[in-house]
Scaffold this motif. Structure first.
Motif, PDB file in Angstrom:
ATOM      1  N   GLY A 111      -6.774 -39.094  26.762  1.00 27.90           N
ATOM      2  CA  GLY A 111      -8.060 -39.633  26.804  1.00 27.90           C
ATOM      3  C   GLY A 111      -8.792 -39.806  25.337  1.00 27.90           C
ATOM      4  N   VAL A 112      -7.931 -38.974  24.484  1.00 27.72           N
ATOM      5  CA  VAL A 112      -8.388 -39.014  23.180  1.00 27.72           C
ATOM      6  C   VAL A 112      -7.187 -39.083  22.232  1.00 27.72           C
ATOM      7  CG1 VAL A 112     -10.353 -37.561  23.446  1.00 27.72           C
ATOM      8  CG2 VAL A 112      -8.147 -36.504  23.012  1.00 27.72           C
ATOM      9  N   GLU A 113      -7.383 -39.252  20.862  1.00 22.24           N
ATOM     10  CA  GLU A 113      -6.516 -39.340  19.988  1.00 22.24           C
ATOM     11  C   GLU A 113      -6.146 -38.029  19.284  1.00 22.24           C
ATOM     12  OE1 GLU A 113      -6.247 -43.043  17.454  1.00 22.24           O
ATOM     13  OE2 GLU A 113      -8.083 -43.656  18.695  1.00 22.24           O
ATOM     14  N   ALA A 114      -4.687 -37.999  18.604  1.00 28.88           N
ATOM     15  CA  ALA A 114      -4.651 -36.721  17.928  1.00 28.88           C
ATOM     16  C   ALA A 114      -5.856 -36.619  16.962  1.00 28.88           C
ATOM     17  CB  ALA A 114      -3.336 -37.024  17.164  1.00 28.88           C
ATOM     18  N   ASP A 115      -6.144 -37.585  16.320  1.00 27.85           N
ATOM     19  CA  ASP A 115      -7.187 -37.565  15.188  1.00 27.85           C
ATOM     20  C   ASP A 115      -8.272 -36.832  15.584  1.00 27.85           C
ATOM     21  OD1 ASP A 115      -6.783 -40.497  13.097  1.00 27.85           O
ATOM     22  OD2 ASP A 115      -5.375 -38.846  13.624  1.00 27.85           O
ATOM     23  N   ASP A 116      -8.826 -37.205  16.825  1.00 24.04           N
ATOM     24  CA  ASP A 116      -9.940 -36.367  17.361  1.00 24.04           C
ATOM     25  C   ASP A 116      -9.677 -34.954  17.782  1.00 24.04           C
ATOM     26  OD1 ASP A 116     -10.156 -39.052  19.471  1.00 24.04           O
ATOM     27  OD2 ASP A 116     -11.559 -38.783  17.847  1.00 24.04           O
ATOM     28  N   VAL A 117      -8.485 -34.551  17.936  1.00 22.28           N
ATOM     29  CA  VAL A 117      -8.095 -33.350  18.286  1.00 22.28           C
ATOM     30  C   VAL A 117      -8.136 -32.533  16.976  1.00 22.28           C
ATOM     31  CG1 VAL A 117      -6.539 -31.463  19.272  1.00 22.28           C
ATOM     32  CG2 VAL A 117      -6.838 -33.891  20.411  1.00 22.28           C
ATOM     33  N   ILE A 118      -7.577 -33.122  15.713  1.00 29.20           N
ATOM     34  CA  ILE A 118      -7.607 -32.586  14.480  1.00 29.20           C
ATOM     35  C   ILE A 118      -9.170 -32.188  14.276  1.00 29.20           C
ATOM     36  CG2 ILE A 118      -7.372 -32.894  11.949  1.00 29.20           C
ATOM     37  CD1 ILE A 118      -4.657 -34.525  13.033  1.00 29.20           C
ATOM     38  N   GLY A 119     -10.167 -33.257  14.393  1.00 23.53           N
ATOM     39  CA  GLY A 119     -11.515 -33.213  14.145  1.00 23.53           C
ATOM     40  C   GLY A 119     -11.892 -32.096  14.756  1.00 23.53           C
ATOM     41  N   THR A 120     -11.753 -31.672  15.991  1.00 24.13           N
ATOM     42  CA  THR A 120     -12.123 -30.568  16.891  1.00 24.13           C
ATOM     43  C   THR A 120     -11.961 -29.199  16.490  1.00 24.13           C
ATOM     44  OG1 THR A 120     -12.506 -32.144  18.774  1.00 24.13           O
ATOM     45  CG2 THR A 120     -12.332 -29.804  19.162  1.00 24.13           C
ATOM     46  N   LEU A 121     -10.803 -29.247  16.179  1.00 27.82           N
ATOM     47  CA  LEU A 121     -10.020 -27.929  15.563  1.00 27.82           C
ATOM     48  C   LEU A 121     -10.574 -27.733  14.005  1.00 27.82           C
ATOM     49  CD1 LEU A 121      -6.357 -28.266  16.884  1.00 27.82           C
ATOM     50  CD2 LEU A 121      -8.028 -26.548  17.655  1.00 27.82           C
ATOM     51  N   CYS A 122     -10.816 -28.680  13.127  1.00 28.28           N
ATOM     52  CA  CYS A 122     -11.342 -28.530  11.865  1.00 28.28           C
ATOM     53  C   CYS A 122     -12.851 -27.738  12.022  1.00 28.28           C
ATOM     54  CB  CYS A 122     -11.400 -29.750  11.347  1.00 28.28           C
ATOM     55  SG  CYS A 122      -9.980 -30.299  10.350  1.00 28.28           S
ATOM     56  N   LYS A 123     -13.421 -28.276  13.016  1.00 30.88           N
ATOM     57  CA  LYS A 123     -14.989 -27.635  13.227  1.00 30.88           C
ATOM     58  C   LYS A 123     -14.800 -26.350  13.866  1.00 30.88           C
ATOM     59  CE  LYS A 123     -16.962 -31.538  12.067  1.00 30.88           C
ATOM     60  NZ  LYS A 123     -17.443 -31.924  10.635  1.00 30.88           N
ATOM     61  N   ARG A 124     -14.099 -26.059  14.754  1.00 32.12           N
ATOM     62  CA  ARG A 124     -13.693 -24.630  15.222  1.00 32.12           C
ATOM     63  C   ARG A 124     -13.218 -23.669  14.166  1.00 32.12           C
ATOM     64  NH1 ARG A 124     -11.540 -25.118  21.544  1.00 32.12           N
ATOM     65  NH2 ARG A 124     -13.190 -26.607  22.258  1.00 32.12           N
ATOM     66  N   ALA A 125     -12.276 -24.115  13.305  1.00 33.98           N
ATOM     67  CA  ALA A 125     -11.904 -23.360  12.302  1.00 33.98           C
ATOM     68  C   ALA A 125     -12.597 -22.981  11.345  1.00 33.98           C
ATOM     69  CB  ALA A 125     -10.516 -24.144  11.455  1.00 33.98           C
ATOM     70  N   THR A 126     -13.745 -23.816  11.061  1.00 32.36           N
ATOM     71  CA  THR A 126     -14.543 -23.461   9.966  1.00 32.36           C
ATOM     72  C   THR A 126     -15.663 -22.444  10.599  1.00 32.36           C
ATOM     73  OG1 THR A 126     -14.511 -25.626   8.905  1.00 32.36           O
ATOM     74  CG2 THR A 126     -16.512 -24.300   8.690  1.00 32.36           C
ATOM     75  N   ALA A 127     -15.895 -22.736  11.828  1.00 33.81           N
ATOM     76  CA  ALA A 127     -16.895 -21.911  12.537  1.00 33.81           C
ATOM     77  C   ALA A 127     -16.281 -20.498  12.893  1.00 33.81           C
ATOM     78  CB  ALA A 127     -17.151 -22.321  14.053  1.00 33.81           C
ATOM     79  N   SER A 128     -14.882 -20.240  12.625  1.00 35.52           N
ATOM     80  CA  SER A 128     -14.058 -19.031  12.937  1.00 35.52           C
ATOM     81  C   SER A 128     -13.732 -18.295  11.363  1.00 35.52           C
ATOM     82  CB  SER A 128     -13.048 -19.343  13.762  1.00 35.52           C
ATOM     83  OG  SER A 128     -13.313 -19.659  15.135  1.00 35.52           O
ATOM     84  N   GLY A 129     -14.127 -18.993  10.422  1.00 35.08           N
ATOM     85  CA  GLY A 129     -13.790 -18.599   9.236  1.00 35.08           C
ATOM     86  C   GLY A 129     -12.618 -18.725   8.593  1.00 35.08           C
ATOM     87  N   PHE A 130     -12.008 -20.166   9.053  1.00 34.39           N
ATOM     88  CA  PHE A 130     -10.742 -20.484   8.512  1.00 34.39           C
ATOM     89  C   PHE A 130     -10.946 -21.543   7.488  1.00 34.39           C
ATOM     90  CE2 PHE A 130      -9.073 -18.343  12.153  1.00 34.39           C
ATOM     91  CZ  PHE A 130      -7.700 -18.112  12.168  1.00 34.39           C
ATOM     92  N   ARG A 131     -10.158 -21.690   6.347  1.00 35.00           N
ATOM     93  CA  ARG A 131     -10.145 -23.149   5.668  1.00 35.00           C
ATOM     94  C   ARG A 131      -8.835 -23.844   6.420  1.00 35.00           C
ATOM     95  NH1 ARG A 131      -7.173 -22.246   1.762  1.00 35.00           N
ATOM     96  NH2 ARG A 131      -6.701 -19.967   1.676  1.00 35.00           N
ATOM     97  N   THR A 132      -9.110 -25.145   6.396  1.00 34.02           N
ATOM     98  CA  THR A 132      -8.201 -26.046   7.017  1.00 34.02           C
ATOM     99  C   THR A 132      -7.284 -26.888   6.047  1.00 34.02           C
ATOM    100  OG1 THR A 132      -9.463 -25.912   9.133  1.00 34.02           O
ATOM    101  CG2 THR A 132      -8.033 -27.760   8.851  1.00 34.02           C
ATOM    102  N   LEU A 133      -6.169 -26.982   6.304  1.00 31.91           N
ATOM    103  CA  LEU A 133      -5.328 -28.137   5.552  1.00 31.91           C
ATOM    104  C   LEU A 133      -4.704 -28.996   6.588  1.00 31.91           C
ATOM    105  CD1 LEU A 133      -4.061 -28.969   2.902  1.00 31.91           C
ATOM    106  CD2 LEU A 133      -2.101 -27.652   3.343  1.00 31.91           C
TER     107      LEU A 133
END
Length: 898
Positions: A111-133
């Motif tokens: 129901g969503v694209e891989a880009d949307d999952v990447i966006g979601t994980l980016c937001k969660r990573a930042t909230a969890s103190g991660f840098r994202t590449l």
């Protein structure tokens, strides 16, 4: 935020399509025709990413099957995209199984694209103190870049932060959605505003700041673009929603849970065997190993005009390293005429520069001499790094055309040879298949084969471009793969950088100078051999009682076995009595005819290979013979030579030794031969640490006499000639892994007596037995043995269930460290002397390297100095536990000197 916490999010869908399309011109398939290029390319890219970044947290995101919410929002979304090719769809299923087997989390959400999952994980990573590449070159994902998120384009090796996005697109990441809404996206079928491209959009943002302000000022925007904006304001909102990533996808995975896992080696092995990815089977598959990705879809260009030439000069000048290859009219570097050069600075992008094609209707080429002159600063710059495949040939060809190629840092053939000696061939076609999974264009495909084969100057420039540019492209890709493999083994890296690469230039100097031959002397010897061959034939016919062809194995077989009834000692694979040389040698001890046949064979070979052939090989320009030395043939590291082969001139027969009389110096010069004395036995003493051998060599004893004294329990001065001969056979036989049976056969003694000799030998020299046992055990454990300098010889059959193969590997395990160390020593000696000759501007030249011997051409006035220099440098190249000794000879020909 901890700088050590980073998660890598891989745009797997982009990787997939890039891998599939990168080699559509020459797709990879298994032997039964199944497509594998998308699988190979994608896994290759992932392995490279893992090696370079060494992440702890990672996820590969791929689109799920079926439509997504954007299709409901806009029915025409991605409507212009063709359906996925059937062969890619088949590969996709396998990829989805291999990625988890590599230990990599794979996420697809319906129901969503891989880009949307990447966006979601980016937001969660930042909230969890991660840098994202984010690993992707998709411009849609740049909207996610901020202080905690960067993007990596592995194809161009570019890492983008917010300023990088601004530099690339002209807007900051927070404006990317609005920017895309304005310009649209033809690949996704997002409409955008007609006639509004990137430049116009950037200009509007620079003037008005935001999309809302652009819309508010739409009436003030002039021209057709302004009209189109006003006419399509309604669809801007839709375009903006389509390009905005959904960053609140429901996921069970958190950044903390996306930890790289251990690979499932058994499952990977199953896939790699089935897909015929053989080069990966031998590896221990871990996340940090592998080979570089296929960089880009191939773009091969021909250079026929000034603009293209100038463009490529700039490309090569700015490249940190580039691959170079020459195309010529002959395999003989000393007579070949240059036809063209190919270059590659980035994988997949190469060019061919034709300068010497000659066929009807061909296009105009750039002028030969002027073109080479413009290339000179680039090619002769020692600071401009270059790589190639078998570059010794290219160096010699260019040298003959006035170009001194400098800056050679790597040769892929030599890299492969150092890494995998004893395993396989090292030609470019083999390496491309093994390391890149790629079938390259063969020379016969562009030039034909047999009598009708064209020289390369007759090949059409179009075909030549595909062939030559691919050579440079593949070479650069191999360079990247093999450089990484060498970097992972510092010992082998040292063998490559300290021995093989410097030796390339030393061999160029030796081959280029060549050796002078007395052709008249060889012609006279040929006439003598012809007379003797006729005498042998007549004698053989008399003994046989009939005329027969002495060169025919079938007729020899009939005479020896059917007519004369000689005993059958061995049979051919087809069950016929053998007439092989070793069989005839055994028969020759009792029967005269086999001895005559052997003498005839030996003389006929001398005549055909040397006395007739050598005069034909004299170069008409230099008046000398230029042999070609091969670094990547013998598994032990020894050099070999061809055209002509000067390594195997027989010296046991008088006629064989006489051939060396034809090797002469220039007038006013002498030949100097410097030969390591009993080098392999000295190396065995050093490696085995046997005190008896060490003492014998340290005291300057005759090692064969000393061994005879030990084996036959007598005083050294009481040893007779036969005892010394037998001791010599034992000394060398054991180094070469000879069994008691082999020793008995060589010495023509009983097996029991041979065993007794060997047992006594090992009692007197226990260190040798211990060395042999430990070497065999170590070889079984690690699958290879090493020389004193770390050169490796792989022994793939050392644990074979086939007894014959296993025993051969065990014998090789004993011999290879000894013979390989001897090879390394003579190479290092050659390098040391070559360096001294250059530094002292000496007129002396190394003209031959044969086994443990170097031959020099030296002016008579300098002979004493050169004797001292050669001896000192050869003896001092490595300190062993026993002294190195060099025997020196001087003469007006090679026979006299040796």
């Amino acid at each position: 935020m901890s700088p050590d916490k980073e998660i890598i999010l891989v745009d797997g869908t982009a990787f997939l399509f890039r891998a599939y399309h990168v080699r559509s011109r020459n797709p990879l398939t298994t032997s039964d025709g199944r497509g594998t290029q998308a699988i190979f390319g994608m896994i290759n890219m992932l392995r490279s990413l893992l090696r370079e970044c060494q992440p702890t947290h990672i996820a590969v995101l791929m689109d799920a099957k079926g439509k997504n919410f954007r299709h409901e929002m806009y029915r025409e979304y991605k409507a212009n995209r063709p359906p996925m090719p059937d062969d890619l769809r088949e590969q996709l299923d396998t990829i989805r199984k291999i990625i988890p087997a590599m230990g990599l989390p794979l996420i697809s959400v319906s129901g969503v694209e891989a880009d949307d999952v990447i966006g979601t994980l980016c937001k969660r990573a930042t909230a969890s103190g991660f840098r994202t590449l984010i690993v992707s070159n998709d411009k849609d994902l740049t909207q996610l870049v901020d202080d905690n998120v960067e993007m990596l384009d592995t194809m161009k090796k570019i890492r983008l932060d917010a300023n990088g996005v601004l530099a690339k697109f002209g807007v900051l990441p927070e404006r990317i959605v609005e920017y895309l809404a304005l310009i649209g996206d033809s690949s996704d079928n997002i409409p955008g505003i007609p006639m509004v491209g990137p430049k116009t959009a950037v200009k509007w943002f620079e003037e008005y700041g935001t999309l809302d302000n652009i819309i508010a000022n739409a009436d003030r925007i002039k021209g057709k673009a302004g009209e189109n904006l006003r006419a399509n304001l309604d669809q801007l909102a839709l375009s903006k929603r389509l390009t905005t990533l959904k960053c609140d996808v429901e996921l069970d995975d958190s950044p903390e849970s996306l930890v790289i896992g251990q690979p499932d080696n058994a499952l990977l092995r199953h896939f790699y065997e089935d897909l015929e990815f053989r080069s990966w089977l031998k590896e221990t598959i871990t996340p940090a190993t592998g080979v570089d990705p296929i960089e880009d879809q191939v773009q091969y260009e021909v250079i026929l005009d000034e603009d293209t030439f100038e463009k490529w000069l700039k490309i090569l000048d700015h490249a940190p390293l580039f691959a170079i290859d020459t195309e010529t009219t002959s395999a003989d570097a000393h007579q070949a005429r240059l036809v063209g050069l190919s270059f590659c600075a980035d994988p997949g992008q190469a060019a061919y520069l034709p300068v010497g094609h000659d066929y009807p209707g061909m296009p105009d080429q750039l002028p030969f001499e002027q073109t080479l002159e413009r290339l000179r600063p680039l090619l002769e710059n020692p600071l401009k790094a270059k790589t190639g495949q078998n570059l010794k040939y290219d160096v010699e060809v260019l040298q003959r055309h006035g170009i001194d190629l400098q800056g050679i840092t790597h040769d892929t053939m030599l890299m492969s040879y150092v890494l995998e000696a004893g395993n396989s061939r090292h030609d470019m076609d083999t390496l491309a298949k093994r390391h890149l999974g790629r079938d390259t264009i063969k020379f016969s495909e562009v030039a034909g084969a047999g009598r009708k084969q064209l020289t390369f100057d007759q090949v059409s420039i179009e075909q030549a471009t595909r062939y030559a540019a691919e050579d440079a492209d593949v070479t650069l890709q191999l360079h990247r793969v093999l450089t990484q493999e060498l970097a992972e083994n510092q010992t082998l890296s040292s063998v490559f950088h300290d021995i093989e690469m410097p030796l390339l230039q030393a061999l160029v100097r030796t081959e280029t100078h060549g050796v002078k031959i007395d052709a008249d002397r060889l012609h006279r010897q040929s006439a003598e051999i012809t007379e003797r061959l006729a005498e042998l034939e007549q004698a053989a016919h008399k003994l046989a009682g009939q005329v027969f062809s002495i060169a025919s194995p079938k007729q020899i077989q009939e005479i020896l076995y059917d007519k004369l009834g000689l005993p059958v000692l061995s049979k051919t694979p087809k069950g016929q009595p053998s007439t092989a040389e070793n069989v005839l040698q055994e028969l020759a001890g009792k029967y005269e005819l086999p001895a005559l046949i052997l003498e005839h064979r030996g003389l006929a070979k001398l005549k055909g290979t040397y006395t007739d052939r050598l005069p034909e090989l004299i170069n008409p320009c230099s008046g000398r013979i230029h042999t070609s030395y091969h670094q990547a043939v013998a598994s032990t590291g020894r050099l070999s030579s061809s055209d002509p082969n000067l390594q195997n001139i027989p010296i046991r027969s008088e006629q064989g030794r006489k051939i060396r009389e034809a090797f002469i110096p220039e007038q006013g010069c002498l030949l100097l031969a410097a030969d390591y004395s009993q080098i392999e036995l000295r190396i065995m003493a050093h490696l085995s640490q046997d005190q008896g051998l060490i003492d014998a060599f340290t005291n300057g004893a005759d090692i064969h006499r000393a061994t005879a004294a030990e084996v036959f329990d007598t005083q050294p001065d009481q040893v007779d000639g036969e005892q010394r001969r037998r001791a010599k056979a034992i000394n060398f036989g054991l180094i070469y892994g000879m069994s008691a049976f082999g020793l008995a056969r060589q010495l023509k003694i009983e097996l029991k007596e041979a065993r007794q000799y060997i047992d006594i030998y090992f009692e007197r020299y226990p260190g040798v037995r211990k060395f042999m046992q430990s070497t065999r055990e170590r070889a079984r454990e690690q699958g290879f043995v090493e020389t004193l300098f770390g050169r490796r010889l792989n022994l793939p059959e050392i644990n074979s269930k086939n007894g014959t193969l296993r025993q051969y590997a065990e014998r090789t395990a004993i011999n290879a460290p000894v013979q390989g160390t001897a090879a390394d020593l003579i190479k290092l000696a050659m390098l040391a002397i070559d360096r001294w000759l250059i530094e002292n501007d000496s007129t002396s030249k190394i003209i031959l390297q044969v086994h443990d011997e170097l031959v020099f051409e030296v002016e008579e006035a300098q002979i004493d100095e050169m004797v001292e220099i050669a001896t000192d440098l050869m003896c001092g190249v490595k300190k062993l536990n026993v002294p190195l000794v060099v025997d020196v000879g001087i003469g007006h020909n090679w026979k006299e000197a040796h």
